[in-house]
Design a protein around this motif. Sequence first.
Motif: not given
Lengths: 176, 290, 334, 713
Positions: A5-16, D246-254, D423-431
């Motif tokens: 799982y992920r922690l709020t305190e870190h971002h994915t692989a931790g690079g950021m 609600l699909a919560l995406r695992g990443h920024a702008s996934i 640039g644009a960032f598409t968030n988890t709710q297609r925004l």
Amino acid sequence: MLTTYRLTEHHTAGGMSRFLSHLSELQPEMFAEISPELARELGVKNGDYICIVTLRGAIEARALVSRRIRPVHLNGKTVHQVGLPYHFGTSGLVRGGAANDLLSISGEPNVTIMEAKAAACNIVPGRLPRGAAFEEWINKHVPTGGPANLHPEQPPLDTAKGGENPPGGHGKEEKE
Amino acid sequence: MIGEGTKSTNQRRHSYVQEHVEVGFFTDPTVCIGCKACEVACKEWNHVPDDGFVWSGNSYDNTGHLGASTWRHVMFVEQDRQKGNQIVGSHSLGNGDGEDPFRWIFLSDVCKHCEDAGCLEACPTGAIVRTEVGSVLVQNDVCNGCGYCVVSCPFGVIDRRPKPLPDAGGAFKCTFCYDRQKSGLVPACAKVCPTESIVFGRLDDLRARATHRVQELHEHGYDDAQLYDPRETSVGGIHAFFLILGEPEAYGLPPKPQVPTIYLKSAWTAAFATAIAAIIATLLAFAFFS
Amino acid sequence: MPDESRLDQLREEAWQKGAVTGRGVDIAGGPIPRKLATASPSGGGPGYYGQPVVKPPVWTWEIPVYFFVGGFGGMSAVIALAAAIFHHVDLVHTAMWVAAIAAILSPLLLILDLGRPHLFINMLRVFKPQSAMSMGAWILTGFGACVVPGLIALELHVHQVFGGTVDQLLRVAAGVLMFGSAFFGMLLATYTGVLIGATAIPAWFLHRTLLPIHFGTAGLGSAAALLELLGHRIAALNFIGFYAAGIETVLLIWLSLDKHGAADRAIHEHRSGWLIRIGEIFNGPLALILRFFGLVPFAAISFLIGALVSRFGWIAVGKVSGSDPESVFAAERY
Amino acid sequence: MPGLGTSFGRGGATTAQQDLANADCILIEGSSMAEAHPVGFRWVMKAKERGATIIHVDPRFSRTSALADIWVPLRAGTDIAFLGGLVRHLIENNLFFREYVVPYTNASCILSDEYRDPEGNGDGYFSGWNEEKRAYEGDSWLYKGGDLSRPERDLTLQHPQCVFQKLKRHFSRYTPEMVEKICGIPPELFHKVADALVAASGPKKTAAVCYAVGWTQHSKGVQIIRAAAILQLLLGNIGRPGGGILALRGHASIQGSTDIPTLYDILPGYLTMPHKGDQTLQQYLDTYTKKTGLWSGYPKYMVSTLKAYYGKRATAKNDFGYSWLPKLTGNHSFFEFLYDMLDGKMEGMFLMGQNPAVGAPNSRLQRKALSKLKWLVVRDMVEIESANFWRESPEIDRGELKAEDIETEVFFFPAAGHAEKEGAFTNTQRLLQWREKAVDPPGDCRSEAWFMHQLALRLIAKAKASDDSIDEPLRALDWWYPEDELGDPKTEAVLTEINGWYTDPVAGVGDSSGNESVVFGIDREGNPHHGKQVNGFAELKADGSTASGCWIYSGVLGRDGVNKANSRKSKDYLGHGWGFAWPGDRRIIYNRASARPDGSPWSERKKLVWWDWDSDKWTGIDVPGFVKGKPPDFEPEVGAEGLDAIPGDAPFTLHEDGLGWLFVPKGLQDGPLPTHFEPLESPVSNELYSHNTNPPEHWIGTRHRAMQSFHLC
């Protein structure tokens, strides 16, 4: 079984996050969440080092003993679960074992994504040996022996052949 | 109706500093998700340095306690008690007397900005002042680091920053983001709090809101919800007050905090008595034994 | 930006050594486990994971030494005044020197302890009766302002540097300043008890009446003991020695009987408790017995050691008590 | 995301996070929302304060569980069994929302007689399994007659071959007792959850489901999501306020990187990447165009995409440059080329925003693979593990790899942070939300756009200097983007292209401010480049007169010249006026379902979009996701095509039949209905089927399996 799982305190692989002091200090070390029951079985205390081993490799982590993770009881069989955060690696301000070292590459049939949320593992109390000693150590501790899928109601099929069984019966895995 | 009750309270600009309105924080752990955004936002805005990368093993809390370099601190309390009517696993199903209850509570701690502040009273340099909005502020350029405020705070909030951290030697604590407030902004921690566990606003409004919230929680089965705002002790109430579940001790909060100035009278009396006794003894000694 | 530079520092270290070794960073597979945080799950330790509720004092060795120096310095001025009144000229001379040296050492010690020594003068920005520290700063200033010119005036008068009216004026000035010295001196020796007594540290504030008595009396005894060691073996000082050691013995009994359970266990348990007890025994019963048997120099030395050790003891008690959450809870529930 | 895509039509969260505040019950599973999506969790807390029941199902008592009303611990990887149990509970006890299910889902559709489910023989296989290929041939899963557009229906749901009956049979063994055996959830706890969900279903109530990669990253992730889709359709929660998935995406702008994909097998806007067999454009379009529903416009979307790629060089004569598109010859996913790296078949790699040395599964193998590359370009803000694996990885530490033996040449490019680029960032709710640049990046740090743009310019120049035919696709690219002084392409120009325009250049357009309807109308050479923007994908044409970089984003920068992704004035609680949600700024998609079949709202409390009989159009709080003037009682003519074939009471317009798919007749590789399988590595065997794991699994039983063991080959 381990789950990630992920922690709020870190971002994915931790690079950021692992390179930023304000985030690093909030979760400064790799840990593994285990239940008090499993801790008792393994003989570890909160804060002790434990090693998590799968076929792919091994990492060490601090044991975070908590009632927040519980063994599951299935038909009288107990399956222990281990929670592992992602995020850590060998660079940055804070470092630790990468949970991804343990996971297998697999492909979901539609989107070829890997299975990262459930896998069998072995746990060995103590620290991971460094250097060449690691090779010998992991050969000793890598999960072996048990059949791929041990039915809760069946006795192990062929336990005599393999190496030692993982303690507590958590983590049985095939080795091809 | 859809869309009801989704307005936020922490977003608007204000002019409390200009209007000399007393303000405060109300922190509610029943909506806190332990994300620590307040800690990070505080550090970022105020340029507070990190104070070590030490894994504590205390739940998810690796910052320990408020201090010179931790002005917001999220607590992670794990207790073998039930929270409201929460159902946790197979336990405590249905009724409140579950056999094996468990709860995890997050509470963001901060300087309390006491009505009668120990640190402010103790400060010999006048570095600690009360602002227009009723908060207690350390003027970093005045503080000479005597350390007296450290032992005078009944909440253990303020501390002297050790070397080699930047600005070492001075006493530091939450500024209530006085600089932001002067510009009409909400303090950084409240601004980033995603669930509005930290609410910033007029003190009187917040007290009313808090009382209402406690009532609401009581109705919803949170029997042990109470306000932590010691108004009956010499501290006279705090401007950053908390809703807590259970006893304050579990959160490291003193149950009956007192401002140390109340001890002055007896201490000075003893001091004067001693001094006078010493003089009399000395004079007697010389009078009779010369 | 300060935090950025620290980050650079850490990066640099990481780059050069392959790891940041300072403060709690472990590399995977590192050979030496760091000291473990001992906490059990589900809220182990009293309060919140045993975290302190109030902050222990940050003061280091300078402060107990200052308490000691200020104590004997201040009371030395009192003795000087009494000696002057009763015409012990030599004693006045020595006592004033002792007081003056203490008056110079004390601020130096205090400044040394400041987090930002260059801002020491800010102490005199405000006059704040409700702050014992502020009062102390003014007392020390007043003391210094009386003792040092008083000593100069005294020396000028004694050596008859000027003649006539000037000398007369010097004599009056020396008298007035010595009076001032004694006034500030007695406060200087006792206020330190108020200083730590009026705080949030449980073991301290529970003994807020005992502390000024102890500090003041120990100061008086120390001053007498020091003057005795400097050659003034007179009956008056011996009496003061008896008086101080006697009071200290009573205080030791009081302290031993007046227990507040967990609230002040730092005084009765731990190493801090031992420090206090050793100090009190040295400047209480031991000094009393030695003096009783006429072993005055030994009694004096014993008292001085006791006075110094107990000052360290009280600071140690503050550190232990301030770090102990249970003592805070107990003190407040008390 | 095929889980949502096949069930409802679009591979995106069906709702907006703000809308969670309107839910009466929220089921969070496969996600620790409070931890990984703390900002969105605000709305969950708002719902809780308003009395909603929050349920968290997770192996771990996380920060989300701490705030939930009910925490259900389950064994990791057994979600389908639990959700299947809920589905069975709804069906067996007749607790589903019949008024919704009958008209809006394919419960009533009659299936082909060849269809067989895994329940009969209990081995876990559906009909159509090909053991040799280890894959399904899915023809038997189609509706009776094979035509998806006009299925035969039985609105009483009694027909033995109808979806509902098949569904009922499929899940009949997923009893609470079975759930306990598989998941470790005691029946009384199971019933607590079921009761809470049922209580929040019906005309006056809705429940929402939130998930994240805790569902996706499984050997059967898509089917887990499918199970949730079935649950929500049965409860009647899709397209309604406070409902949805609600699909919560695992990443920024996934979400953004699947909409405009970084994936190998789709083109922007979920168009299929052509395969080797799709020789001509016509062949390709014939394969993927659907006769009815929104996908009937496939040629328009595809040709417009090609026009955006190749500009003037794309003409009807050359199939709009279709031949320049690379064609798939197999699986080219990340893992597949990992093996190519290991085998030495791949020489170099660009890594951007990824850190496989610790961030990808079996990272020991990943590092080993990296060490076999000849060159590696890493773009990141800091020197991540993938850039220094040759120096400080555990393998180096253990002497398994030696730095001096690794020949990989690593080029590290410092990257700009998010405040240092626009640039644009598409968030988890297609925004889509636009970000302005706050400061120039320090030193040599540059944005990804800068890097790709500058790389493209250099590659195109090289291609133009050669006459090798393999470089033709590069030469053909229409790389027209204007630059700023740092050499960054103007990202708003890129957004304009994504939005789409009429391809005929407008003469005399001076600059971006000259003509409101044409922004960035001038190319790098100073010539007029294109015409006015389109206002939405409805304007796109298949004749080459329009271009659009990603059809679903169309409308984000329309003829008014306003970058809607950059608008920051929220008008209502759904956030209209703040950013731009695809498609067409709709915040809750399939919102036709928020009204009864007759067009009136289900209830006053859950009103969102309804038919206004006075003005004869759909209206409401959200942008209606339906043909505006199509009345609720509209019946399509026989043989109608496109959207005209969708009846007035069919909300899921991307599907050929306009229905929500409880049963997926087409589009999935591993079965039309979710089936419980154990994780690949499980300490227990499957209680339900003799086959333990999901049958069609890539790479299983191949050499790769062996390579995954500890010994690094």
